[in-house]
Design a protein around this motif. Structure first.
Motif, PDB file in Angstrom:
ATOM      1  N   MET B   1       4.645 -16.680  -1.656  1.00  0.00           N
ATOM      2  CA  MET B   1       5.181 -18.017  -1.913  1.00  0.00           C
ATOM      3  C   MET B   1       6.516 -18.223  -1.244  1.00  0.00           C
ATOM      4  N   ASN B   2       6.436 -18.790  -0.080  1.00  0.00           N
ATOM      5  CA  ASN B   2       7.644 -19.066   0.686  1.00  0.00           C
ATOM      6  C   ASN B   2       8.397 -20.187  -0.026  1.00  0.00           C
ATOM      7  N   ASP B   3       9.708 -20.113  -0.063  1.00  0.00           N
ATOM      8  CA  ASP B   3      10.447 -21.173  -0.732  1.00  0.00           C
ATOM      9  C   ASP B   3      10.395 -22.461   0.079  1.00  0.00           C
ATOM     10  N   LYS B   4       9.315 -23.158  -0.072  1.00  0.00           N
ATOM     11  CA  LYS B   4       9.148 -24.436   0.610  1.00  0.00           C
ATOM     12  C   LYS B   4      10.098 -25.441  -0.004  1.00  0.00           C
ATOM     13  N   THR B   5      10.521 -25.142  -1.210  1.00  0.00           N
ATOM     14  CA  THR B   5      11.379 -26.057  -1.952  1.00  0.00           C
ATOM     15  C   THR B   5      12.798 -26.131  -1.406  1.00  0.00           C
ATOM     16  N   GLU B   6      12.947 -25.798  -0.122  1.00  0.00           N
ATOM     17  CA  GLU B   6      14.234 -25.996   0.533  1.00  0.00           C
ATOM     18  C   GLU B   6      15.452 -25.617  -0.307  1.00  0.00           C
ATOM     19  N   ALA B   7      15.880 -24.418  -0.185  1.00  0.00           N
ATOM     20  CA  ALA B   7      17.080 -23.996  -0.897  1.00  0.00           C
ATOM     21  C   ALA B   7      18.259 -24.812  -0.372  1.00  0.00           C
ATOM     22  N   PRO B   8      19.329 -24.947  -1.147  1.00  0.00           N
ATOM     23  CA  PRO B   8      20.476 -25.732  -0.697  1.00  0.00           C
ATOM     24  C   PRO B   8      21.131 -25.017   0.481  1.00  0.00           C
ATOM     25  N   GLY B   9      21.757 -25.779   1.336  1.00  0.00           N
ATOM     26  CA  GLY B   9      22.392 -25.178   2.504  1.00  0.00           C
ATOM     27  C   GLY B   9      23.784 -25.732   2.684  1.00  0.00           C
ATOM     28  N   SER B  10      24.530 -25.152   3.603  1.00  0.00           N
ATOM     29  CA  SER B  10      25.906 -25.593   3.825  1.00  0.00           C
ATOM     30  C   SER B  10      25.928 -27.074   4.212  1.00  0.00           C
ATOM     31  N   TRP B  11      24.850 -27.518   4.851  1.00  0.00           N
ATOM     32  CA  TRP B  11      24.776 -28.916   5.285  1.00  0.00           C
ATOM     33  C   TRP B  11      24.702 -29.885   4.110  1.00  0.00           C
ATOM     34  N   ASP B  12      24.402 -29.380   2.908  1.00  0.00           N
ATOM     35  CA  ASP B  12      24.365 -30.260   1.749  1.00  0.00           C
ATOM     36  C   ASP B  12      25.790 -30.589   1.303  1.00  0.00           C
ATOM     37  N   TYR B  13      26.717 -29.724   1.720  1.00  0.00           N
ATOM     38  CA  TYR B  13      28.105 -29.938   1.317  1.00  0.00           C
ATOM     39  C   TYR B  13      29.003 -30.306   2.477  1.00  0.00           C
ATOM     40  N   CYS B  14      28.811 -29.627   3.596  1.00  0.00           N
ATOM     41  CA  CYS B  14      29.724 -29.795   4.722  1.00  0.00           C
ATOM     42  C   CYS B  14      29.299 -30.876   5.715  1.00  0.00           C
ATOM     43  N   ASN B  15      30.152 -31.882   5.850  1.00  0.00           N
ATOM     44  CA  ASN B  15      29.870 -32.980   6.765  1.00  0.00           C
ATOM     45  C   ASN B  15      29.704 -32.487   8.196  1.00  0.00           C
ATOM     46  N   ASN B  16      30.549 -31.565   8.560  1.00  0.00           N
ATOM     47  CA  ASN B  16      30.495 -31.064   9.926  1.00  0.00           C
ATOM     48  C   ASN B  16      29.204 -30.295  10.186  1.00  0.00           C
ATOM     49  N   SER B  17      28.821 -29.429   9.256  1.00  0.00           N
ATOM     50  CA  SER B  17      27.580 -28.671   9.416  1.00  0.00           C
ATOM     51  C   SER B  17      26.389 -29.611   9.502  1.00  0.00           C
ATOM     52  N   ALA B  18      26.393 -30.610   8.639  1.00  0.00           N
ATOM     53  CA  ALA B  18      25.286 -31.558   8.607  1.00  0.00           C
ATOM     54  C   ALA B  18      25.159 -32.284   9.948  1.00  0.00           C
ATOM     55  N   LEU B  19      26.296 -32.700  10.480  1.00  0.00           N
ATOM     56  CA  LEU B  19      26.295 -33.434  11.740  1.00  0.00           C
ATOM     57  C   LEU B  19      25.846 -32.525  12.891  1.00  0.00           C
ATOM     58  N   LYS B  20      26.351 -31.302  12.895  1.00  0.00           N
ATOM     59  CA  LYS B  20      25.984 -30.365  13.958  1.00  0.00           C
ATOM     60  C   LYS B  20      24.494 -30.053  13.921  1.00  0.00           C
ATOM     61  N   ARG B  21      23.999 -29.841  12.710  1.00  0.00           N
ATOM     62  CA  ARG B  21      22.595 -29.484  12.582  1.00  0.00           C
ATOM     63  C   ARG B  21      21.720 -30.639  13.058  1.00  0.00           C
ATOM     64  N   ALA B  22      22.051 -31.839  12.636  1.00  0.00           N
ATOM     65  CA  ALA B  22      21.266 -32.996  13.055  1.00  0.00           C
ATOM     66  C   ALA B  22      21.369 -33.173  14.571  1.00  0.00           C
ATOM     67  N   SER B  23      22.550 -32.874  15.091  1.00  0.00           N
ATOM     68  CA  SER B  23      22.757 -33.015  16.520  1.00  0.00           C
ATOM     69  C   SER B  23      21.876 -32.029  17.299  1.00  0.00           C
ATOM     70  N   ARG B  24      21.764 -30.820  16.759  1.00  0.00           N
ATOM     71  CA  ARG B  24      20.886 -29.841  17.420  1.00  0.00           C
ATOM     72  C   ARG B  24      19.456 -30.330  17.386  1.00  0.00           C
ATOM     73  N   GLN B  25      19.019 -30.772  16.190  1.00  0.00           N
ATOM     74  CA  GLN B  25      17.642 -31.229  16.044  1.00  0.00           C
ATOM     75  C   GLN B  25      17.332 -32.398  16.957  1.00  0.00           C
ATOM     76  N   LEU B  26      18.176 -33.419  16.900  1.00  0.00           N
ATOM     77  CA  LEU B  26      17.927 -34.605  17.712  1.00  0.00           C
ATOM     78  C   LEU B  26      17.991 -34.242  19.191  1.00  0.00           C
ATOM     79  N   GLY B  27      18.924 -33.363  19.526  1.00  0.00           N
ATOM     80  CA  GLY B  27      19.039 -32.919  20.909  1.00  0.00           C
ATOM     81  C   GLY B  27      17.723 -32.321  21.367  1.00  0.00           C
ATOM     82  N   GLN B  28      17.142 -31.475  20.539  1.00  0.00           N
ATOM     83  CA  GLN B  28      15.873 -30.845  20.882  1.00  0.00           C
ATOM     84  C   GLN B  28      14.799 -31.897  21.128  1.00  0.00           C
ATOM     85  N   LEU B  29      14.732 -32.877  20.236  1.00  0.00           N
ATOM     86  CA  LEU B  29      13.700 -33.905  20.342  1.00  0.00           C
ATOM     87  C   LEU B  29      13.840 -34.724  21.631  1.00  0.00           C
TER      88      LEU B  29
END
Lengths: 160, 160
Positions: B1-29
């Motif tokens: 049982m893989n934790d599909k339930t998305e454990a909390p991550g730094s991006w849930d708290y940190c604005n910078n992490s959230a922005l960077k992560r989204a930037s990586r994702q969108l960049g990939q797309l």
DNA sequence: TGATTTTACTGGCATATGCCACTATATTTG
DNA sequence: CAAATATAGTGGCATATGCCAGTAAAATCA
């Protein structure tokens, strides 16, 4: 007379450019505050994630960070070199390596965390706490697999 | 049982992490769609900006991109090497160099632009056109000097 | 005007990321 | 079970970015 009137830029049209540019700017701002800790913002994010998740398989961590596995490996090098984190083989599956914080890493994280709070506080004040919460949610949506799915399956150019 | 339930991550708290992560994702797309053009998303953004601004001094371009001058110089190397852009000395001020598109660059840009429209169209559909417009505005706010000013002058940690 | 300071760029070094090829293990198949 | 396939990491190569230490040229100051 320098054109203070901000000529239009690619970021006015391109979502990706806009996000990247903001990411660079925000990165600089956080980075500047975090500098005294000796940790880059990304490294702090990585340590935070490892701290939250405990001994995590590289693959799992990479997915959570929405980062390429090899990129994660590269990014971890400096942290390994400086003894902030260490790799431990998984007992069940010998292909798997798990990352975890060392004592040094925990200590460094605790230090950096104080600076991070400063940066985060500044952002919340300048941007608005409510707005910041909404922003993170939006960013997390874009980072989600569901969004990638929707993007990939959406028909693209609908010009004309 | 893989934790599909998305454990909390730094991006849930940190604005910078959230922005960077989204930037990586969108960049990939975007990157995936733009790949056939042979241009990286960042390179396309750079060419677009140069096309919009004409022969622009490096310094000016760097500021517009919210990018370090030396970083811009590095990023321009591949484009210079491949003959997409060229540097021309400013006549008035011999310290200044201006970048402009070559004919090849114009052509390549025109090609890539078609792919970009595709990516952009997908984003608008997956995210919503209205929302996308608002997103860019928000990103541009964060990229603005005013915001940097507000961030820098805001008192940070208010953890009581 | 000659010395000092500021400005625009370059080059070296380091981290951040991604892709691809290759290796070691697991897992699945015939 | 042996062969084929899939999975987790590593290492090399390339671009993306930033900082810092020059260099050259322009602007300011004494």
């Amino acid at each position: 007379m320098n054109d203070k009137t901000e000529a239009p830029g690619s970021w006015d049209y391109c979502n990706n450019s806009a996000l990247k540019r903001a990411s660079r700017q925000l990165g600089q701002l956080y980075e500047e505050i975090m500098a005294p800790s000796g940790l880059r913002a990304t490294q702090y994010a990585l340590l935070t994630q490892i701290k939250l998740g405990g001994a995590t398989p590289l693959k799992t961590l990479a997915e959570a960070m929405v980062m390429d596995l090899s990129a994660l490996g590269h990014t971890l090098k400096p942290l390994l070199r400086d003894g902030m984190v260490e790799l431990v083989p998984d007992e069940k599956d010998r292909r798997v390596k798990r990352v975890r914080l060392t004592e040094s890493g925990e200590a460094k994280w605790a230090d950096a965390q104080l600076l991070w709070r400063d940066a985060q506080g500044r952002f919340d004040r300048a941007f608005g706490k409510e707005a910041a919460d909404a922003l993170r949610q939006t960013m997390n949506l874009i980072s989600s697999g569901d969004f990638a799915e929707a993007f990939t399956h959406a028909k693209g150019d609908v010009t004309k």
